[in-house]
Design an enzyme around this catalytic site. Structure first.
Site, PDB file in Angstrom:
ATOM      1  N   LYS A  87      -3.109   5.233 -13.448  1.00 35.82           N
ATOM      2  CA  LYS A  87      -4.468   5.663 -13.784  1.00 35.82           C
ATOM      3  C   LYS A  87      -4.949   6.581 -12.689  1.00 35.82           C
ATOM      4  CE  LYS A  87      -5.658   1.289 -15.114  1.00 35.82           C
ATOM      5  NZ  LYS A  87      -6.546   0.228 -14.814  1.00 35.82           N
ATOM      6  N   MET A 145     -11.885   3.698  -2.288  1.00 36.31           N
ATOM      7  CA  MET A 145     -12.429   4.653  -3.241  1.00 36.31           C
ATOM      8  C   MET A 145     -11.899   6.041  -2.982  1.00 36.31           C
ATOM      9  SD  MET A 145     -16.097   5.036  -1.486  1.00 36.31           S
ATOM     10  CE  MET A 145     -16.515   6.345  -2.564  1.00 36.31           C
ATOM     11  N   PRO A 182       0.771  -1.240   0.000  1.00 37.82           N
ATOM     12  CA  PRO A 182       0.000   0.000   0.000  1.00 37.82           C
ATOM     13  C   PRO A 182       0.802   1.290   0.000  1.00 37.82           C
ATOM     14  CG  PRO A 182      -0.003  -0.988   2.174  1.00 37.82           C
ATOM     15  CD  PRO A 182       0.793  -1.903   1.306  1.00 37.82           C
ATOM     16  N   ASP A 212       1.993   1.178 -11.746  1.00 39.00           N
ATOM     17  CA  ASP A 212       0.833   2.032 -11.526  1.00 39.00           C
ATOM     18  C   ASP A 212       1.151   3.259 -10.696  1.00 39.00           C
ATOM     19  OD1 ASP A 212      -1.004   0.595 -12.829  1.00 39.00           O
ATOM     20  OD2 ASP A 212      -1.958  -0.282 -11.067  1.00 39.00           O
ATOM     21  N   GLY A 242      -0.291  -1.344  -7.086  1.00 35.32           N
ATOM     22  CA  GLY A 242      -0.411  -0.990  -5.672  1.00 35.32           C
ATOM     23  C   GLY A 242      -1.205  -2.048  -4.928  1.00 35.32           C
ATOM     24  N   GLY A 243      -0.870  -2.271  -3.667  1.00 33.17           N
ATOM     25  CA  GLY A 243      -1.639  -3.203  -2.833  1.00 33.17           C
ATOM     26  C   GLY A 243      -1.522  -4.628  -3.322  1.00 33.17           C
ATOM     27  N   ASP A 244      -2.659  -5.290  -3.438  1.00 33.81           N
ATOM     28  CA  ASP A 244      -2.700  -6.664  -3.922  1.00 33.81           C
ATOM     29  C   ASP A 244      -3.344  -6.659  -5.313  1.00 33.81           C
ATOM     30  OD1 ASP A 244      -2.748  -9.733  -3.105  1.00 33.81           O
ATOM     31  OD2 ASP A 244      -4.592  -9.267  -4.194  1.00 33.81           O
TER      32      ASP A 244
HETATM   33  N1  SAH Z   1      -5.154  -3.210  -5.403  1.00 32.95           N
HETATM   34  C1  SAH Z   1      -5.163  -2.148  -4.427  1.00 32.95           C
HETATM   35  C2  SAH Z   1      -6.412  -1.307  -4.508  1.00 32.95           C
HETATM   36  C3  SAH Z   1      -6.543  -0.544  -5.765  1.00 32.95           C
HETATM   37  S1  SAH Z   1      -8.013   0.438  -5.794  1.00 32.95           S
HETATM   38  C4  SAH Z   1      -5.001  -2.755  -3.035  1.00 32.95           C
HETATM   39  O1  SAH Z   1      -5.077  -3.975  -2.879  1.00 32.95           O
HETATM   40  O2  SAH Z   1      -4.789  -1.986  -2.103  1.00 32.95           O
HETATM   41  C5  SAH Z   1      -7.368   1.996  -5.302  1.00 32.95           C
HETATM   42  C6  SAH Z   1      -7.898   2.392  -3.930  1.00 32.95           C
HETATM   43  O3  SAH Z   1      -7.155   1.722  -2.917  1.00 32.95           O
HETATM   44  C7  SAH Z   1      -7.693   3.845  -3.612  1.00 32.95           C
HETATM   45  O4  SAH Z   1      -8.728   4.642  -4.162  1.00 32.95           O
HETATM   46  C8  SAH Z   1      -7.752   3.842  -2.107  1.00 32.95           C
HETATM   47  O5  SAH Z   1      -9.073   3.761  -1.649  1.00 32.95           O
HETATM   48  C9  SAH Z   1      -7.096   2.539  -1.770  1.00 32.95           C
HETATM   49  N2  SAH Z   1      -5.665   2.729  -1.391  1.00 32.95           N
HETATM   50  C10 SAH Z   1      -4.593   2.223  -1.991  1.00 32.95           C
HETATM   51  N3  SAH Z   1      -3.463   2.553  -1.351  1.00 32.95           N
HETATM   52  C11 SAH Z   1      -3.844   3.310  -0.298  1.00 32.95           C
HETATM   53  C12 SAH Z   1      -3.134   3.958   0.753  1.00 32.95           C
HETATM   54  N4  SAH Z   1      -1.801   3.907   0.838  1.00 32.95           N
HETATM   55  N5  SAH Z   1      -3.845   4.654   1.668  1.00 32.95           N
HETATM   56  C13 SAH Z   1      -5.179   4.715   1.598  1.00 32.95           C
HETATM   57  N6  SAH Z   1      -5.901   4.112   0.630  1.00 32.95           N
HETATM   58  C14 SAH Z   1      -5.243   3.424  -0.309  1.00 32.95           C
END
Ligand code: SAH
Length: 466
Positions: A273, A386, A228, A251, A304-306
């Site tokens: 995006k 979101m 994240p 991304d 980002g994230g998973d």
């Molecule tokens: N695949 C990602 C999510 C992508 S959707 C995951 O697993 O985290 C993108 C949304 O993820 C953003 O609009 C926000 O709501 C959230 N997000 C991602 N990184 C974040 C962060 N560091 N802090 C807060 N929200 C985050």
């Protein structure tokens, strides 16, 4: 070089350990792990050591003081592990007189051999010695090396070992064989083994041996979750695959520090995006991945994230599968997990929430279409992924469908980064809060009574408003 490093085949050889304490136990474990037999002499002995000596092979325990005649030429190695310096010295002298290798715990000047710190990925073994200068340093190095050698390396080496002869007869020239193994080690074959799919790796290796002239680097795609925000939340596998990638398609949410840590010379392609500003459309991203992989390149698709949580990862790999491009998916820490941990908000808790839902609430034509009745059920935590646009509508609808107006809500911005901020509010007051402060994307909202725990459990948040 102070010592000559050798690997000693100790199978069925016998080692005498004089001493029955913790160090003796540690040494005994090493000797037994290498297939040796251990005899112990000591007036008292840890029960675990006693059991080990008898459990494995035909080791013997002599309950008593050490005598000079105990040093018997049948021993391949003697370890002096008593806490009496004079006894240790006497043992060392006896061994030297009888030409038996000796290791004296805590006195390198009396040692013929020392025990290195080891990283064990059987059959791969890394031994680290500081030349007795600083055992701490060896331990530090071992920690570092342990972190970076994947667990699967042992299995991979074992697989290669089984096919060595076959490769030798198929590829007689030493130089050609070296080229072959070098390609294999960097190929999808190694990746199959490292990701635990040994059967597939073996089948692929057989195929490669049969067609070794045609074994070219085959392109592949790694769909990697970058976590994240905090770059240290990248997994070890993600880091290893990023290091060996030639092209990285990334991304907007990927932490720049992750890319900065990589060696130069990789093609970095930004396909970030932003809402309402799709810099590269999904079909183009799919096309990019296919194009680079088809050129035989190793492509990291870094998200980002998973990748499988609101990341369209599924669509990207469907496309790769349709084009027969090998791929693997490396999970990442999703924003909900990262933000919750760093904000001190457990997503489930026996007293608060028995389930958690990850929800995406995008605005469509000014409305958010969600199953409100399900979202207002009791004893659950909701996490909204979101932007901020739809948030007031979400709060309004949750209340309209039965959620208490004072249900706690936490808005977390730039979660897990050094700029993280946590804003604590309620469903009723969140919209007003959004109007009154400046907030930076990305943001995530956690709703439910677990949010109340933040006050006592947070340790990282930079600012709290309510
Ligand atoms: N695949 C990602 C999510 C992508 S959707 C995951 O697993 O985290 C993108 C949304 O993820 C953003 O609009 C926000 O709501 C959230 N997000 C991602 N990184 C974040 C962060 N560091 N802090 C807060 N929200 C985050």
């Amino acid at each position: 070089m102070k010592y000559l490093p050798l690997m000693h085949n100790f199978e069925r050889k016998t080692c005498l350990i004089v001493g029955g304490g913790k160090v003796a136990l540690r040494r005994a474990k090493s000797v037994l792990a290498a297939g040796g037999i251990v005899d112990v002499i000591a007036p008292t002995c840890l029960p675990e050591l006693f059991d080990l000596v008898h459990q494995y092979k035909s080791g013997q325990y002599k309950n008593g003081q050490y005598q000079a005649e105990d040093i018997d030429p049948r021993y391949a190695l003697v370890i002096a592990a008593t806490n009496d310096r004079q006894i240790n010295q006497a043992i060392a002298q006896q061994c030297k007189a009888k030409n038996i290798l000796v290791n004296v715990v805590d006195d390198s000047s009396l040692c013929d051999v020392t025990f290195p710190a080891i990283v064990d990925r059987n059959p791969i073994l890394v031994a680290i010695s500081s030349g007795s200068a600083s055992p701490q340093f060896s331990k530090l190095l071992r920690e570092r090396i342990n972190t970076f050698i994947p667990n699967g390396y042992g299995k991979l080496a074992e697989l290669f070992g089984r096919y060595r002869k076959r490769v030798k007869s198929s590829i007689p020239k030493t130089k050609d064989r070296a080229v072959f193994w070098n390609k294999v080690v960097h190929s999808y074959i190694a990746e199959s083994a490292l990701s635990g799919n040994l059967e597939q790796a073996e089948a692929q290796l057989k195929g490669a041996i049969d067609n070794h002239e045609k074994l070219e680097q085959c392109g592949e795609v790694y769909l990697i979750g970058a976590g994240p925000g905090d770059p240290d939340l990248l997994t070890l596998r993600a880091l290893r695959l990023l290091q060996q990638s030639e092209v990285i398609v990334y991304d907007r949410l990927v932490a720049p520090e992750i890319l900065n840590r990589l060696e130069q010379g990789k093609d970095l392609i930004y396909v970030g995006k932003q809402r309402a500003n799709h810099s590269v459309a999904q079909p183009q991203i799919n096309e990019l991945l296919i194009r680079y992989a088809s050129q035989g390149r190793r492509v990291a698709r870094l998200k980002g994230g998973d990748p499988f949580i609101f990341g369209r990862g599924g669509e990207e790999i469907e496309n790769l599968a349709a084009h027969n491009i090998p791929f693997q998916v490396i999970p990442g820490i999703t924003a909900a997990n990262g933000c919750a941990s760093y904000a001190g908000i457990p997503l489930t808790h026996r007293d608060h929430a028995q389930s958690v839902r990850f929800v995406t609430g995008q605005l469509q034509n000014g409305a958010v279409n969600l199953n409100w009745a399900e979202l207002t059920a009791a004893d659950q935590t909701l996490v909204f992924y979101m932007g901020l646009q739809g948030l007031p509508i979400i709060c309004e609808n949750l209340i309209k469908h039965g959620a208490a107006t004072n249900t706690p809500a936490a808005l977390i911005e730039k979660g897990t980064t050094l700029q993280q901020k946590v804003h604590i509010s309620t469903l009723e007051e969140l919209a007003a809060l959004l109007e009154s402060i400046e907030i930076h994307a990305p943001t995530l909202t956690i709703v439910g009574s677990v949010v109340n725990l933040h006050a006592s459990l947070h340790w990282f948040n930079k600012s709290v408003s309510s």
